[in-house]
Every structure is written in C-alpha cells, then in structure tokens.
Design an enzyme around this catalytic site. Structure first.
Site, PDB file in Angstrom:
ATOM      1  N   SER A  73       0.802  -1.226   0.000  1.00 34.84           N
ATOM      2  CA  SER A  73       0.000   0.000   0.000  1.00 34.84           C
ATOM      3  C   SER A  73       0.834   1.274   0.000  1.00 34.84           C
ATOM      4  O   SER A  73       0.322   2.342  -0.331  1.00 34.84           O
ATOM      5  CB  SER A  73      -0.938   0.016   1.216  1.00 34.84           C
ATOM      6  N   ASP A 122      -4.068   7.365   8.234  1.00 36.48           N
ATOM      7  CA  ASP A 122      -5.176   6.528   8.695  1.00 36.48           C
ATOM      8  C   ASP A 122      -4.774   5.470   9.711  1.00 36.48           C
ATOM      9  O   ASP A 122      -5.501   4.503   9.920  1.00 36.48           O
ATOM     10  CB  ASP A 122      -5.844   5.852   7.491  1.00 36.48           C
ATOM     11  N   HIS A 138      -0.946   4.327   6.961  1.00 35.43           N
ATOM     12  CA  HIS A 138      -0.252   4.970   5.849  1.00 35.43           C
ATOM     13  C   HIS A 138       0.103   6.425   6.142  1.00 35.43           C
ATOM     14  O   HIS A 138      -0.509   7.045   7.003  1.00 35.43           O
ATOM     15  CB  HIS A 138      -1.126   4.894   4.592  1.00 35.43           C
TER      16      HIS A 138
END
Length: 388
Positions: free
Chosen positions: A45, A353, A356
């Site tokens: 991610s 969040d 990240h």
C-alpha cells in the site's frame, strides 16, 4: 542506457594573473541524467495506485481529498512517494495493472497492491488482512504484461499508444517498496520477535529471486526501498500491546522497529549479493527507514504537529480503530453517518489513517531520497541508471 548518455565538457580555468600561469584546460567527464521512459513498480500500500481498489472495491472517501479531490485508488489523502517519483522523472502517474478502466500503460505499470507481502500468505484477505497478490504474483502479472502488451501493441491505433514499447522494458526504472507486511503478518499470527526474525532470511531469498527473474527479462535499473519503522504506526501499537519499557522516547515500540532494522540489514546484504550476480544491473538501496523515523521523531521541527496520531479515523489514543477505519460509516436512525472522518489539516499530520502516511509526509520522504542522501550507493534518482 548509461553507456551512451555521457558527454565531455572542456573547462578553462584562468589562473590569477599575478602568478603568470597560462590557462589550464581540464577535461571533465560529466554524466547526463537518466532518461527513464517507464517505471514498473512492485510493492504494497505504500505504493499502490489502485490495484487493491480495482480488485476489492475502491478506497472510500475521504481518501484523495488533498490532491485528487476524490478517491484515486490510494490509501492516502493525496499522492504517494511513487507519484512524486513519476513526477520528477517527467512521467504520468502509474496506472495499476489490475485497473481496466481508463488505464494508460505506455509509461509503465504498477503491480503493487495494498496489504501485499513478499512471501505468500496462507490465509485469505478477509480473514487475515493480507493481499493474495504477493510479490511472486506481481511478477507473474509483470511477465504476462510484458508478453501480451507487445501483442496488443501490434494491433496499432489506440492499442499502440496505450502500451509500452519493447525497448522500454530494458531501459525502465524498476521500483520496489515491500516487506513491511511480511513482518506484521508474523506478529498478527501471535509469533514472537525471535520467530519473526527466523523467517526473514526466507522472505529475502524470495525477494532476490524476483529481482533475478526481472533481470532475466531485461530489467537493468532497480530502485529498492527498505522497510520503515513499523513500531511507530498506530495500527501496530494499538493491536499489539507492549510494556512501557519497550516504548522509546518518541512513543514508538522498539521491538517492532528492531525487527524492521533486522530485515533491512538482511535486505542490504541481499542487494550487495545481487550486484555481484547481476553484473549489468544498477541497483540502488534506499534507506527510507532512517528518513521516516527522523520525520516521526522530529516531526514538529518539520511542521508536523502530530507525528503519531492518525489524521483520519475514529477514537482511541491514536485515532485508530481496526473495526472502524478511515471513511467508516455507521447507521443512525436509518441514516448513514460518517464517523471515520479526516482531520481539518492533513498537512500537519505524518500519519493518514493509522497505517499509511499523509501526502505531506510522502512529499517530505521523497524530497529526502531524491538527491541520493539516503541511498547506497549515494545515487540521485535521476542518475539511477549508472553503476557505481
């Protein structure tokens, strides 16, 4: 590529007149910046520009609010480090290989998906939180893309404009940012730190194998990020409790950061072996760990008011809740109500969040690595086609 992009400049230095020295002519070999026509990215991610969203549903609002204005396949309020890399090389943002809507692969492709690991996991995404698209699967996708893109390109017309040229595969920059989830996967399976460390060599062996496979397909220029300080991320500190003595002066959990550094030491040695084995490859190892830890530990010095607390989330010490994350909604009196809302100014937060980084943090990280200050060898991004 590197062999034909140097030029010779003649510099004339005039000695000070009272020394009565004649002009001195020095011949200096100067290297021109690399001209990468494409980027092929592999990772999780930290560099996913839409892979997981295409396969399992879009990252919800407020993801994307700071730059794209709406969700853009990234688990971030805006751009990722890979986006800034593409910008700096004069290339468009990378389309995710898995995204079939509106994608343009003429300048490369992104095989990264959020929650990916190097080593395949034995549990499903829904049960364990890890993507089935591990690094070996990403290579299978790349291998298929390499072959099929050239078949499709021969159709001409719009197909030719949307696919990379064959020669781009040997002159592209291959970027990697993966390994973090391999470490957390062990902890989430209730392994001890020693047990996690025990399987790291196997993870790194699998990573080396993928680099060798890509090299065998013509890849020559590799830009490899190490893994960051996972012990400074809310989703780790919230889910895996540690005792007070294991928290450092900046609020990070030392056992998890120690494992990340152990992984990075092994990764650096693996890169050194790859340099010896892949004699035509230019491989740059990038120490993002040091830069990220510096950002978190000295965040306020760089304008970040919140180095650990998440900008987007709901409740708890770090504004993180694994069952009610960024963008989460609840039903109240028959209406959906947003509870996983974003903070007022994401640019003052390091963490987006709980997992990240924010766009502002990503920009800071990119600006730290672009000139080679955190690289081994100390190679700027635009010179990564040269062997040192």
């Amino acid at each position: 590529m590197a062999s034909d992009i140097s030029s010779i400049f003649v510099i004339t230095i005039f000695a000070i007149s009272f020394l009565n020295l004649a002009p001195i002519h020095l011949v200096v070999l100067a290297k021109k910046p690399c001209q990468f026509p494409a980027i092929f990215n592999f990772g999780d991610s930290n560099s996913d520009t839409g892979g997981l969203s295409a396969a399992f549903g879009q990252a919800p609002p407020p993801n994307g609010i700071s730059y794209f204005g709406s969700p853009a396949g990234r688990y971030c309020d805006g751009r990722l480090v890979i986006d800034f890399i593409a910008e700096s090389l004069g290339l468009p943002y990378l389309s995710a290989f898995l995204d079939s809507v509106g994608s343009n692969f003429s300048h490369g492709a992104n095989f990264a998906t959020a929650a990916s690991t190097i080593r395949p996991q034995n549990i499903t995404l829904n049960r364990g939180g890890f993507s089935p698209i591990s690094l070996n699967v990403q290579f299978y996708e790349f291998n298929d893309f390499h072959k099929r893109s050239q078949v499709v390109r021969k159709r001409g017309g719009v197909f030719e404009t949307l696919m990379p040229k064959e020669e781009h595969f040997s002159s592209a920059l291959y970027t990697f940012d993966i390994g973090q989830n391999d470490l957390t996967a062990g902890y989430f399976s209730n392994m001890s730190t020693d047990e996690v460390k025990a399987y790291v060599p196997d993870v790194l062996n699998q990573f080396q194998t993928i680099i060798q496979y890509i090299y065998s397909q013509g890849g020559r220029y590799f830009w490899i990020h190490n893994t960051g300080p996972v012990g400074c991320l809310p989703y780790i500190m919230d889910r895996i409790p540690v005792v007070a003595s294991q928290i450092d002066e900046h609020g990070c959990a030392t056992p998890f950061n120690d494992v990340a550094q152990f992984f990075n030491q092994g990764l650096k040695k693996a890169v050194e072996r790859l340099r010896k084995d892949l004699v035509e490859a230019a491989i740059t190892y990038v120490d993002v760990y040091s830069l990220k830890y510096s950002l978190i530990s000295q965040g306020r010095k760089h304008g970040f008011k919140q180095p650990l607390r998440a900008c987007c989330g709901h409740g708890g010490k770090y504004n993180y809740n694994k069952n009610m994350g960024c963008g989460a909604k609840v039903n109240k009196h028959g209406k959906e109500v947003l509870v996983g809302a974003a903070c007022e100014d994401p640019s003052t937060y390091v963490n987006w969040d709980g997992i990240h980084f924010t766009q502002a943090a990503n920009k800071y990280i990119f600006e730290g690595i672009v000139d080679g200050s955190f690289s081994d060898p100390p190679t700027p991004l635009n010179m990564a086609c040269y062997k040192n």
